[in-house]
Design a protein around this motif. Sequence first.
Motif, PDB file in Angstrom:
ATOM      1  N   SER A  81       0.817  -1.338  -0.141  1.00 39.43           N
ATOM      2  CA  SER A  81       0.094   0.070   0.025  1.00 39.43           C
ATOM      3  C   SER A  81       0.807   1.171  -0.057  1.00 39.43           C
ATOM      4  N   THR A  82       0.521   2.114  -0.849  1.00 33.01           N
ATOM      5  CA  THR A  82       1.250   3.522  -1.109  1.00 33.01           C
ATOM      6  C   THR A  82       0.570   4.496  -1.717  1.00 33.01           C
ATOM      7  N   THR A  83       0.532   5.541  -1.615  1.00 28.58           N
ATOM      8  CA  THR A  83      -0.180   6.700  -2.454  1.00 28.58           C
ATOM      9  C   THR A  83       0.722   6.862  -3.905  1.00 28.58           C
ATOM     10  N   LYS A  84       2.140   7.301  -3.498  1.00 27.97           N
ATOM     11  CA  LYS A  84       2.930   7.799  -4.784  1.00 27.97           C
ATOM     12  C   LYS A  84       4.164   6.745  -4.866  1.00 27.97           C
ATOM     13  N   GLY A  85       4.361   5.816  -4.293  1.00 24.96           N
ATOM     14  CA  GLY A  85       5.361   4.961  -4.581  1.00 24.96           C
ATOM     15  C   GLY A  85       6.637   5.679  -4.831  1.00 24.96           C
ATOM     16  N   ASN A  86       7.461   5.209  -6.065  1.00 27.67           N
ATOM     17  CA  ASN A  86       8.786   5.664  -6.155  1.00 27.67           C
ATOM     18  C   ASN A  86       8.713   7.053  -6.929  1.00 27.67           C
ATOM     19  N   ILE A  87       7.882   7.766  -6.519  1.00 33.51           N
ATOM     20  CA  ILE A  87       7.717   9.321  -7.524  1.00 33.51           C
ATOM     21  C   ILE A  87       8.873   9.963  -7.774  1.00 33.51           C
ATOM     22  N   ASP A  88       9.794   9.793  -6.574  1.00 35.87           N
ATOM     23  CA  ASP A  88      10.926  10.603  -6.628  1.00 35.87           C
ATOM     24  C   ASP A  88      11.994  10.230  -7.825  1.00 35.87           C
ATOM     25  N   GLU A 139       1.793 -12.610  -7.614  1.00 34.12           N
ATOM     26  CA  GLU A 139       2.190 -11.212  -7.946  1.00 34.12           C
ATOM     27  C   GLU A 139       1.605 -10.104  -6.850  1.00 34.12           C
ATOM     28  N   ALA A 140       2.384  -9.261  -6.722  1.00 31.55           N
ATOM     29  CA  ALA A 140       1.779  -8.392  -5.528  1.00 31.55           C
ATOM     30  C   ALA A 140       0.626  -7.512  -5.919  1.00 31.55           C
ATOM     31  N   ILE A 141      -0.361  -7.401  -4.988  1.00 36.57           N
ATOM     32  CA  ILE A 141      -1.292  -6.625  -5.338  1.00 36.57           C
ATOM     33  C   ILE A 141      -0.989  -5.099  -4.574  1.00 36.57           C
ATOM     34  N   ILE A 142      -1.115  -4.163  -5.534  1.00 40.26           N
ATOM     35  CA  ILE A 142      -0.770  -2.786  -5.324  1.00 40.26           C
ATOM     36  C   ILE A 142      -2.127  -2.189  -4.714  1.00 40.26           C
ATOM     37  N   LEU A 143      -1.915  -1.681  -3.642  1.00 36.55           N
ATOM     38  CA  LEU A 143      -3.407  -0.997  -3.028  1.00 36.55           C
ATOM     39  C   LEU A 143      -3.021   0.388  -3.062  1.00 36.55           C
ATOM     40  N   SER A 144      -3.343   1.431  -4.049  1.00 29.95           N
ATOM     41  CA  SER A 144      -3.235   2.883  -3.886  1.00 29.95           C
ATOM     42  C   SER A 144      -4.589   3.729  -3.882  1.00 29.95           C
ATOM     43  N   ASN A 145      -5.022   3.909  -2.573  1.00 26.29           N
ATOM     44  CA  ASN A 145      -6.592   4.624  -2.524  1.00 26.29           C
ATOM     45  C   ASN A 145      -6.263   5.658  -1.517  1.00 26.29           C
ATOM     46  N   ALA A 146      -5.391   6.674  -2.032  1.00 28.87           N
ATOM     47  CA  ALA A 146      -5.100   7.726  -1.109  1.00 28.87           C
ATOM     48  C   ALA A 146      -4.885   7.333   0.332  1.00 28.87           C
ATOM     49  N   LEU A 205     -11.174   0.989  17.560  1.00 28.04           N
ATOM     50  CA  LEU A 205     -11.397   1.200  16.280  1.00 28.04           C
ATOM     51  C   LEU A 205     -10.500   2.019  15.302  1.00 28.04           C
ATOM     52  N   LYS A 206      -9.933   1.486  14.305  1.00 24.33           N
ATOM     53  CA  LYS A 206      -9.078   2.378  13.399  1.00 24.33           C
ATOM     54  C   LYS A 206     -10.057   3.055  12.317  1.00 24.33           C
ATOM     55  N   THR A 207      -9.803   4.414  12.115  1.00 25.49           N
ATOM     56  CA  THR A 207     -10.510   4.884  10.980  1.00 25.49           C
ATOM     57  C   THR A 207      -9.569   5.514  10.345  1.00 25.49           C
ATOM     58  N   ALA A 208      -9.779   5.924   9.062  1.00 25.06           N
ATOM     59  CA  ALA A 208      -8.963   6.561   7.993  1.00 25.06           C
ATOM     60  C   ALA A 208      -9.884   7.143   7.014  1.00 25.06           C
ATOM     61  N   SER A 209      -9.350   8.525   6.711  1.00 24.41           N
ATOM     62  CA  SER A 209     -10.256   9.231   5.306  1.00 24.41           C
ATOM     63  C   SER A 209      -9.125   9.796   4.419  1.00 24.41           C
ATOM     64  N   GLY A 210      -9.527   9.941   3.264  1.00 25.82           N
ATOM     65  CA  GLY A 210      -8.641  10.336   2.263  1.00 25.82           C
ATOM     66  C   GLY A 210      -9.452  10.967   1.192  1.00 25.82           C
ATOM     67  N   PHE A 211      -8.426  11.626   0.120  1.00 28.02           N
ATOM     68  CA  PHE A 211      -8.888  12.197  -0.881  1.00 28.02           C
ATOM     69  C   PHE A 211      -9.833  11.334  -1.782  1.00 28.02           C
TER      70      PHE A 211
END
Length: 382
Positions: free
Chosen positions: A100-107, A138-145, A362-368
């Motif tokens: 899980s990542t938002t931008k990965g290797n953006i650099d 295969e790796a599952i890439i999860l990128s949901n903000a 309870l763990k919560t998270a909110s995103g773009f």
Amino acid sequence: MGKTFVSYNNILGSLGFDSETVVENISKGISGLAKFDDASLLPEPFCASMISSEVIKSEFNKIGDTSKYTKLEQMLILSLKKVIDAADIQLNEKVGLIISTTKGNIDVLEKGNNFLESRAYLSELGKTIKLFFGFKNEAIILSNACVSGILAISAAKRFISEGKYDHVFITSGDLVTKFILSGFNSFQALSAEPCKPYDKNRVGINLGEVAASSLVTSSEENLPKEAVEILGDATCNDANHISGPSRTGEGLFRSVNAVLKEANLNAKEIDYISAHGTATPFNDEMEAIAFSRLKMENVPLNSLKGYFGHTLGASGLLETIVGMHSMKKNILFSSKGFAELGVSKNINIIKTNTPKTLNTFLKTASGFGGCNTAVIFGKINN
């Protein structure tokens, strides 16, 4: 449906390179945030949680060739290796991998970087981690903000419940880069001082970089003492705005309602909330409204952003791991940076480390984009 557990875990960040060290520093009120004045990243000073590339390279040199892996890849591999080694599970066809990542290797898209631009593709990140460890799937890439880290736990649980996998390894991470800093700065959301979630005098977020890893498993054997059972999970997207949260907290409200129903619990049976708490006016207000609507205004709540900053796609997993250790120790950690309530609804912010018998959190998270994820965890009497 059988039980599912979050088992072995690791945090690699500015507060330490293992979960126990990080949690110990949090218990002492130590923050990994620092002020930086680096014009190559941002024209003005900023506050963030960052890890020295040289320190990462020094550690990674013990297990691999640093010239072949980006900083983020080195961090993810170092973190995940500790979990794989501790779990001692054969990586066969019944073992999954989620990143899980938002931008990965953006650099790698920045000038002067030595890696091919194609390394910025998230699929390439997945291949790199898979091949290093020899995963069969295969790796599952999860990128949901910014819900990515906690959503990865939810996804792992579902893969296991449908019988696709018996075990799923998760590794999560993001970097503090010029691209990410400029993006949040364009929203006028960055704070040059340590962030203050839910506080009357909060002025914005800090960003942070971290790698966090865990094992989600159906096996009750050899679980560590901090392991927890996943009692329920839910995700809802209110599609309010590309970056702004719903003013009524509708998505968060619905996701928490759904997870309470699956876990067969009511609001009063939740001992602690590990909330998102980014220290931006809209996010903190939205959460306060949602928790008030849920009749959870008295449940002890904290944000861990004052220790790490906002670690984006890793934040949900990182904060879950801290919550697991908090529950094992039966201690509520303070919400660092908070002094005076600065939201319109009463919520029970944890001001100081507080002993309390904890059986659920309870763990919560909110995103773009309006995404909201909630997961309830239960203590295991091992």
